[in-house]
Write a protein that holds these residues in place. Structure first.
Motif, mmCIF file in Angstrom:
data_model
loop_
_atom_site.group_PDB
_atom_site.id
_atom_site.type_symbol
_atom_site.label_atom_id
_atom_site.label_comp_id
_atom_site.label_asym_id
_atom_site.label_seq_id
_atom_site.Cartn_x
_atom_site.Cartn_y
_atom_site.Cartn_z
ATOM 1 N N ASP A 111 26.089 -36.401 0.591
ATOM 2 C CA ASP A 111 25.652 -37.277 -0.235
ATOM 3 C C ASP A 111 26.863 -38.289 -0.525
ATOM 4 O O ASP A 111 26.647 -39.714 -0.414
ATOM 5 C CB ASP A 111 25.323 -36.722 -1.656
ATOM 6 N N ARG A 167 29.951 -34.229 -2.019
ATOM 7 C CA ARG A 167 28.648 -33.669 -2.677
ATOM 8 C C ARG A 167 27.751 -33.271 -1.593
ATOM 9 O O ARG A 167 27.268 -34.200 -0.674
ATOM 10 C CB ARG A 167 28.268 -35.041 -3.592
ATOM 11 N N HIS A 208 24.066 -31.405 -0.096
ATOM 12 C CA HIS A 208 22.885 -30.879 -0.491
ATOM 13 C C HIS A 208 22.537 -30.108 0.781
ATOM 14 O O HIS A 208 22.584 -30.453 1.878
ATOM 15 C CB HIS A 208 21.851 -32.117 -0.556
ATOM 16 N N GLU A 250 19.907 -28.326 1.344
ATOM 17 C CA GLU A 250 18.380 -28.645 1.687
ATOM 18 C C GLU A 250 17.780 -27.380 2.425
ATOM 19 O O GLU A 250 17.747 -26.220 1.532
ATOM 20 C CB GLU A 250 18.565 -29.761 2.814
ATOM 21 N N SER A 256 19.486 -24.130 1.470
ATOM 22 C CA SER A 256 19.940 -23.933 0.022
ATOM 23 C C SER A 256 19.678 -22.392 -0.622
ATOM 24 O O SER A 256 20.147 -22.032 -1.383
ATOM 25 C CB SER A 256 19.301 -24.989 -0.972
ATOM 26 N N TYR A 277 28.515 -24.702 -7.131
ATOM 27 C CA TYR A 277 27.266 -25.320 -7.356
ATOM 28 C C TYR A 277 27.349 -26.151 -8.827
ATOM 29 O O TYR A 277 27.921 -25.592 -9.490
ATOM 30 C CB TYR A 277 25.887 -24.500 -7.412
ATOM 31 N N CYS A 325 23.520 -30.136 -6.509
ATOM 32 C CA CYS A 325 24.071 -30.098 -5.097
ATOM 33 C C CYS A 325 25.431 -29.163 -5.367
ATOM 34 O O CYS A 325 25.835 -28.816 -6.098
ATOM 35 C CB CYS A 325 24.331 -31.569 -4.491
#
Length: 902
Positions: free
Chosen positions: A4, A24, A26, A28, A31, A101, A107
């Motif tokens: 990000d 940052r 993610h 996805e 996760s 986290y 994220c």
């Protein structure tokens, strides 16, 4: 996975005291998955990056990370370790990383240290791409990516000369930071600031640089003082260059008049065709070209620093040595594998590039790239001897004859350069000048240092040390006093008090606050300027003698500190605020962030703490804070505070209030400073929070070396409205009063309510609001405090609701006030200026309206419209006489003891 954002924390920060990148990430589709859930992933990862097997991770032993992999660990953690391992392979190794986290940001936050910001940014992207490829079992061109990262590092980092000087300065504790993306670096702070750019330093004369850049003019100047130089003629056209060859006689050198690094230089030219071709090469780098006689002999560089010879090197052109079976092309490739060779200036030596000049030189000597030299045969690849074109250098510093050294010193002196590279062609640098031919062929105002720092043969010379000595001779300071103030409430007021005191004492003060940056009492930037960029603004100003820096949470968390070490730091208090922002869950998180200011007090510096704050009372025991020895000074509103008593018994220093008198205590000796009622900002002694702020400011003044008299005088002239705008300012409007303050958390509301409760017989209306980015629990507590402390309440709202719906925070506050004090009159007027206007129209004799504003200037305009006048505390508090307490202890006032200048 998806990146990000990546941001740099360039100074000491909450993760590490070294610069870090914060990514940052993610995860996805990954996760909810761990390393053991992907068949074959761990084996593929360790096969690709075998160095991961040495990573300790949390197990504090080699192989600890591999154990975590086989137990099952999350992919942000794997990305972190992958980036660290890739930094080793890219030549920018770092050993610090974290992954966690963030519920607030939904994220993962991956943190890694960096030596090259651009290079590490590249590696974070590579790490994510590599892990995704390994998860899918797809090939990944890792070596190509690493090569690209190395190229980024080479092009974005400091050159070797600048870096050597910076490293030497840092070794001595000189602070530094880079200006822009080039080689300009600031060393030192404030009035001790110096610039360095390559080997040009702050005191290098501009006219000397200009003279050295004009090679023809330099030769003329050297000839005037009888220094031997080659004959030369300036040429503007190819025909003029050929004509110069005929006049001078072969062989000749053709070079740009103001060239550098050997670019566009052609040597040993004998024919008109060669000269005409060389002229056009030189014209690519300069409008004018110099044709001069070719001096025969060895090529040397003598480095003169501050009127003394610092080093000398013999330089050879790029070359290879035959082995009897490899071609020239293969020998070049073999030579370039030397780990000391890199692209450009990234390493001690530069790789040899096969370019038209190399091809032409080989052809001129009857060879090509496919030629196989005899074993031991040296094949020169070009005439130019610069390291930047693949040349090498041998140190000959100890061989230089005194007459040669003196000639070089004279040459540097006549052009006015304190750092000068003198290029010579001589038969032998060890022989007297009178016994050989040759002379000075060029002067360099920004000589490269690589050949002296990393010679191919001979002893390395630490010439960077001598350059730093020019700027900061032994015993010369490179810093100015840096005072950092943080805390939840009161930091702006303490900052302003301290800046006011130091200015009165005659210092040129650079100050950062929530309303702007000030230099010498003049505001140069408006706005909330409490972050690292604002600190740098002050520290970059060569007029500043002392820096007073309000240091807020936001700047610390988002960019780190704007300085490396402080001499004095003040922490006013730690209270619930900003919960719900930047991952802050509770007051302990706030303490963790703000304690960075305490950690970065230099060894032997001073840390000033509020003994009345339960969080700060334990801070000196913090392992990170206690890592460096420093003086702890306490301040307190209570004279019988047990920690202070223990501190004084051990010979420490503290500031407290005894029977209304601000008191300085050193061990068992005490000095009365002033009665709190005499300090204007305390509003007759009723504003306890400003008594605490005054104690903190006095402690900092004394730590700065101000006398007690100077400190007290400054507090006595520190007016709430003019010296501390927007903080506890009192105005008279008609028969009533208006006080404006910037409080926006429960503790600030509580402190003001405590103050107004001492104004007997006054009906107090509070116009309150809380920023929308605060946690609901903080907003609700603020409402409860206001409900208990004010007779009437008007709820307003900031223009920027910070992610909340309009009216959401106001409705919450109104509900809480109704629950806490149903009888309390409470209404909502969202616009703070409109709320103030309405109250001013109906204010009664003796009433007080307290407004906790969001924007100061519009509020002041409303007050001006209403004809408001600055009010004195004496109108709210009965006048008192301030007799010193009678005690058995040897308490001495300034006037009684005659220690005003102590």
């Amino acid at each position: 996975m998806r990146i990000d954002k990546i941001r740099a924390l360039t100074g000491p920060n909450v993760y590490s005291h070294q610069p870090v990148l914060v990514m940052r990430l993610h995860l996805e589709e990954l996760s909810e998955r761990e390393s053991v859930e992907i068949p074959g992933f761990i084996d593929r990862l360790l096969l690709t990056l075998p160095g991961l097997q040495e990573h300790h991770c949390s197990r504090d032993k080699p192989g600890g990370f591999v154990e975590r992999l086989y137990e099952g660990t999350y992919f942000a953690h794997i990305v972190e370790h992958t980036a660290l391992e890739l930094s080793e392979q890219a030549g920018i190794p770092v050993g610090f990383g974290r992954a966690r986290y963030s519920e607030e940001e939904n994220c993962y936050i991956v943190v890694v240290a960096y030596r090259s910001e651009a290079g590490m940014r590249s590696l974070l992207n590579v790490a994510v791409e590599l892990i995704e490829s390994l998860v899918k079992g797809e090939p990944y061109a890792l070596e190509e990516k690493l090569k690209e990262t190395r190229r980024i590092v080479a092009h974005s980092e400091l050159g070797p000369s600048t870096k050597a000087i910076v490293d030497e300065a840092a070794r001595r504790g000189v602070p530094w930071f880079r200006i822009g993306q080039g080689s300009l670096v600031q060393l030192g702070y404030g009035k001790q600031r110096k610039f360095i750019q390559a080997a040009i330093c702050d005191d290098t004369r501009a006219i000397g640089v200009e003279l050295a850049g004009d090679k023809d003019l330099t030769k003329t100047l050297l000839e005037q003082i009888s220094i031997p130089v080659p004959r030369g003629i300036r040429a503007e056209t190819g025909d003029e260059a050929v004509d110069a060859l005929e006049r001078i006689g072969a062989p000749v050198v053709v070079k740009p008049l103001d060239g550098r690094q050997g670019k566009g230089v052609s040597l040993n030219l004998s024919t008109p065709e060669e000269v005409a071709h060389a002229f056009h090469l030189a014209r690519e780098f300069s409008d004018y070209v110099l044709v001069e006689e070719q001096c025969m002999g060895k090529n040397y560089r003598v480095l003169v620093i501050d009127g003394e010879m610092a080093a000398a090197s013999e330089r050879l052109p790029a070359h290879v040595v035959g082995d009897g079976f490899r071609t020239v092309s293969e020998l070049i490739e073999l030579t370039n594998r030397d780990p000391l060779r890199g692209e450009g200036h990234e390493k001690p030596l530069t790789q040899i590039v096969i370019d038209p000049i190399v091809l032409a030189h080989l052809q001129k000597n009857g060879m090509g790239l496919d030629h196989i030299p005899r074993a031991g045969e040296t094949v020169f690849l070009r005439d130019g001897i610069n390291l930047s074109t693949g040349g090498t250098a041998s140190d000959v510093t100890r061989l230089v004859h005194p007459s040669v050294a003196q000639m070089c010193i004279r040459a540097a002196r006549v052009v006015g350069l304190n750092i000068c590279g003198v290029d010579l062609v001589l038969e032998d640098i060890a022989k007297p000048l009178s016994e050989q031919r040759g002379g000075v062929i060029e002067l360099n105002a920004s000589p490269g240092l690589r050949m002296h720092l990393y010679p191919s043969e001979g002893r390395a010379q630490n010439v960077a040390e001598k350059i730093v000595d020019i700027m900061y001779p032994p015993g010369t300071p490179s810093r100015i006093p840096v005072i950092s103030i943080t805390g939840t409430n009161g930091k702006t007021t303490v900052t302003r008090m301290l800046g006011h005191a130091l200015s009165q004492a005659g210092f040129q003060v650079g100050m950062t606050t929530t309303d702007g940056i000030y230099v010498g009492g003049q505001r140069i930037v408006e706005g909330d300027t409490t972050g690292p960029h604002s600190a740098r603004t002050v520290l970059c100003d060569p007029s500043v003698e002392v820096a007073v820096l309000e240091t807020a949470r936001g700047g610390i968390t988002r960019r780190g500190l704007g300085y490396d070490w402080s001499d004095i730091s003040v922490i006013t208090n730690i209270q619930p605020d900003h919960i719900g922002q930047d991952g802050i869950r509770d007051t302990e998180d706030i303490l963790h962030i703000k304690s960075l200011v305490a950690e970065r007090v230099r060894e032997g510096g001073t840390l000033i703490l509020n003994a009345d704050d339960e969080h700060l009372s334990r801070l000196p025991e913090n392992r990170r804070v206690a890592r460096l020895p420093k003086q702890i000074i306490w301040f307190s509103l209570r004279e019988h505070h047990l920690p202070i008593k223990r501190h004084l018994d051990a010979g420490g220093t503290a500031y407290f209030v005894r029977e209304g008198w601000m008191t300085e205590a050193v061990g068992h000796e005490e000095f009365l400073l002033a009665h709190v009622g005499e300090i204007p900002s305390t509003l007759g002694g009723t504003a306890e929070f400003n008594i605490a702020n005054a104690l903190a400011a006095v402690a900092a003044c004394r730590a700065c070396g101000l006398t007690r008299e100077q400190a007290v005088s400054a507090l006595s002239t520190f007016q709430s409205d003019s010296s501390n705008p927007g903080r506890n300012n009192l105005y008279k409007v008609g028969g009533g009063y208006v006080m404006i303050d910037y409080g926006h958390n429960p503790d600030a509301f509580k402190a003001v309510c405590r103050m107004t409760s001492l104004w007997q017989g006054r009906r107090v209306t509070g116009i309150i609001g809380v920023p929308g980015d605060r946690d609901n629990s903080l907003i609700e507590e603020a409402g409860r405090v206001a409900a208990r402390g004010f007779h009437r309440i008007i709820i307003k709202e900031d223009k920027d609701t910070r992610g909340r719906e309009p009216g959401e925070v106001a409705n919450m506050l109104c509900r809480i006030v109704g629950e806490e004090a149903p009888e309390r009159e409470c209404q909502t007027i969202l616009d703070e200026c409109e709320a103030l206007r309405i109250e001013l129209r109906k204010i009664r004799e003796g009433d007080v309206v307290v407004l906790f504003y969001d924007e100061l200037e519009p509020v002041l305009e409303v007050l001006r419209e209403a004809g408001a006048q600055t009010a004195s505390a004496i109108e709210l508090v009965a006048p008192q006489t301030y007799a010193p307490p009678q005690q058995a202890l040897a308490v001495r006032s300034l006037q009684q003891s005659g220690t005003a200048k102590a």
